[in-house]
Write a protein that holds these residues in place. Sequence first.
Motif, mmCIF file in Angstrom:
data_model
loop_
_atom_site.group_PDB
_atom_site.id
_atom_site.type_symbol
_atom_site.label_atom_id
_atom_site.label_comp_id
_atom_site.label_asym_id
_atom_site.label_seq_id
_atom_site.Cartn_x
_atom_site.Cartn_y
_atom_site.Cartn_z
ATOM 1 N N GLY A 4 -12.672 6.252 0.561
ATOM 2 C CA GLY A 4 -14.045 6.150 1.024
ATOM 3 C C GLY A 4 -14.169 4.930 1.908
ATOM 4 N N ASP A 5 -14.652 3.841 1.302
ATOM 5 C CA ASP A 5 -14.735 2.603 2.083
ATOM 6 C C ASP A 5 -13.439 1.788 2.024
ATOM 7 N N GLY A 6 -12.478 2.214 1.172
ATOM 8 C CA GLY A 6 -11.175 1.556 1.104
ATOM 9 C C GLY A 6 -11.164 0.217 0.407
ATOM 10 N N SER A 7 -12.225 -0.114 -0.310
ATOM 11 C CA SER A 7 -12.320 -1.451 -0.918
ATOM 12 C C SER A 7 -11.586 -1.563 -2.253
ATOM 13 N N THR A 8 -11.325 -0.443 -2.900
ATOM 14 C CA THR A 8 -10.704 -0.506 -4.235
ATOM 15 C C THR A 8 -9.299 0.081 -4.261
ATOM 16 N N ILE A 9 -8.765 0.461 -3.140
ATOM 17 C CA ILE A 9 -7.426 1.055 -3.077
ATOM 18 C C ILE A 9 -6.460 0.063 -2.461
ATOM 19 N N LEU A 10 -5.345 -0.179 -3.132
ATOM 20 C CA LEU A 10 -4.337 -1.089 -2.607
ATOM 21 C C LEU A 10 -3.539 -0.380 -1.508
ATOM 22 N N PHE A 11 -3.460 -1.018 -0.366
ATOM 23 C CA PHE A 11 -2.805 -0.395 0.792
ATOM 24 C C PHE A 11 -1.340 -0.065 0.498
ATOM 25 N N TRP A 12 -0.628 -0.998 -0.121
ATOM 26 C CA TRP A 12 0.808 -0.831 -0.300
ATOM 27 C C TRP A 12 1.188 -0.138 -1.602
ATOM 28 N N LYS A 13 0.417 -0.313 -2.652
ATOM 29 C CA LYS A 13 0.889 0.067 -3.991
ATOM 30 C C LYS A 13 0.227 1.305 -4.592
ATOM 31 N N ASP A 14 -0.863 1.776 -4.015
ATOM 32 C CA ASP A 14 -1.509 2.992 -4.516
ATOM 33 C C ASP A 14 -1.083 4.195 -3.682
ATOM 34 N N MET A 15 -1.070 5.362 -4.312
ATOM 35 C CA MET A 15 -0.691 6.581 -3.604
ATOM 36 C C MET A 15 -1.937 7.201 -2.965
ATOM 37 N N TRP A 16 -2.207 6.818 -1.749
ATOM 38 C CA TRP A 16 -3.403 7.306 -1.066
ATOM 39 C C TRP A 16 -3.069 7.958 0.275
ATOM 40 N N HIS A 17 -1.864 7.746 0.771
ATOM 41 C CA HIS A 17 -1.473 8.273 2.083
ATOM 42 C C HIS A 17 -0.188 9.086 1.934
ATOM 43 N N ASN A 18 -0.228 10.079 1.029
ATOM 44 C CA ASN A 18 0.900 10.965 0.713
ATOM 45 C C ASN A 18 2.004 10.274 -0.064
ATOM 46 N N ASP A 19 2.256 9.010 0.205
ATOM 47 C CA ASP A 19 3.301 8.261 -0.493
ATOM 48 C C ASP A 19 2.776 6.876 -0.856
ATOM 49 N N ILE A 20 3.524 6.198 -1.693
ATOM 50 C CA ILE A 20 3.277 4.775 -1.921
ATOM 51 C C ILE A 20 3.948 4.036 -0.765
ATOM 52 N N LEU A 21 3.180 3.404 0.069
ATOM 53 C CA LEU A 21 3.688 2.861 1.329
ATOM 54 C C LEU A 21 4.722 1.756 1.128
ATOM 55 N N ALA A 22 4.645 1.055 0.015
ATOM 56 C CA ALA A 22 5.651 0.027 -0.249
ATOM 57 C C ALA A 22 7.033 0.647 -0.400
ATOM 58 N N ASP A 23 7.076 1.906 -0.867
ATOM 59 C CA ASP A 23 8.354 2.605 -1.033
ATOM 60 C C ASP A 23 8.766 3.344 0.231
ATOM 61 N N SER A 24 7.795 3.947 0.920
ATOM 62 C CA SER A 24 8.132 4.733 2.109
ATOM 63 C C SER A 24 8.341 3.873 3.354
ATOM 64 N N HIS A 25 7.777 2.650 3.355
ATOM 65 C CA HIS A 25 7.928 1.739 4.503
ATOM 66 C C HIS A 25 8.362 0.355 3.989
ATOM 67 N N PRO A 26 9.537 0.276 3.388
ATOM 68 C CA PRO A 26 9.960 -0.967 2.718
ATOM 69 C C PRO A 26 10.188 -2.144 3.669
ATOM 70 N N ARG A 27 10.638 -1.873 4.883
ATOM 71 C CA ARG A 27 10.916 -2.986 5.808
ATOM 72 C C ARG A 27 9.615 -3.643 6.272
ATOM 73 N N LEU A 28 8.639 -2.818 6.595
ATOM 74 C CA LEU A 28 7.345 -3.376 6.999
ATOM 75 C C LEU A 28 6.683 -4.075 5.815
ATOM 76 N N TYR A 29 6.829 -3.507 4.646
ATOM 77 C CA TYR A 29 6.237 -4.099 3.433
ATOM 78 C C TYR A 29 6.822 -5.485 3.159
ATOM 79 N N SER A 30 8.084 -5.677 3.490
ATOM 80 C CA SER A 30 8.715 -6.977 3.222
ATOM 81 C C SER A 30 8.108 -8.093 4.065
ATOM 82 N N PHE A 31 7.385 -7.733 5.138
ATOM 83 C CA PHE A 31 6.745 -8.735 5.991
ATOM 84 C C PHE A 31 5.269 -8.943 5.621
ATOM 85 N N ALA A 32 4.766 -8.197 4.630
ATOM 86 C CA ALA A 32 3.346 -8.277 4.280
ATOM 87 C C ALA A 32 3.005 -9.642 3.693
#
Length: 248
Positions: A4-32
Motif C-alpha cells: 500500500g503505502d510501503g511503510s510497514t514492509i521491509l524492502f530487503w527482507k520481506d517477500m513482497w516482490h515475488n522474492d526476498i530481495l536480499a536473496d535474489s539480489h545479494p550483491r546489491l544488498y551487500s551495499f545497502a
Amino acid sequence: MDVGDGSTILFWKDMWHNDILADSHPRLYSFAKNEDVAVRDLLTAPALGQNFHLPLSIQARGELQDLQTSMATLELADTRDAWKCVWGSEGFESSKFYLHCFRDGVADKAFEWIWKSKCTNKWKVFAWLLLTDRLNTRNLLKRKGMKLRDDVYAYLLCSNPPEETVEHMFFECNFSKSCGEELGIAWPAHGNRLQLLHAVKDVWSRPMFMETFIVAAWSIWKECNNKHFRGIIPTRNGCARDSKMTLE
C-alpha cells in the motif's frame, strides 16, 4: 503481502516482490546502508547514495538496473500495506506455520503411531524423545559436554555395562529384553530403533502395540531412575508387572 503505502514492509527482507530481495539480489544488498529499510523509504529517497554505499560494483549495478526495470510501474498508494501468510490466509496460526516450515519433510511412520496411540501426552512426548534420541541418557549428556562423576557414562542396569545409549537401554540390554518378552515383545538382534520397531510391529498379532512399547519403555526408564536416585534394585518381574497394570 500487498504493497500500500510501503511503510510497514521491509524492502530487503520481506517477500513482497515475488522474492526476498536480499536473496535474489545479494550483491546489491551487500551495499545497502540500512538492511531494514522500509519500501517507502527506499523508493522515495532523493539520491542513490542515501540507500547504498557508493560506488557500486559492476555486479551490484547490474542488479540495481534489474530492480529498476521490474519496479518501473510500481506506485505507492495511500492505503495500508496488506500482510498475508505464505500459506494463503491472512491470519497467523502456529500449526500452519509449522506445517509450512516442514512441508517437504517426511517423518517415519513410527512417529505417527506415537501420536495416534491412546497414551497420555506425557508418555507420547517421552516416546518422541526416545525415538529422536533426545532422552537425557548418559550418552546424550556426554555429547552435550556434561561431565559426570568419575566420568562414568555406563548403563546402570547391566553387570558389564557399555555406555548408556537409547539403543542399549531400551532394545539391547538383557534387562529390557526380558521385560519386553514378558509383554510379548522380542527385539531382533540388529537394526536401529526405528527399524526394530517396524520389525516387531510387522509380526505383532495383538492390538495396542505402540501403547505396549511406550508403557514398557516408561517402566524401564523409571526402574533405571529408581536405582540411580533411590537405590532401589530393579527386577524384571517388577518392571513387567508395572507395565501390565498400566495397560490394564
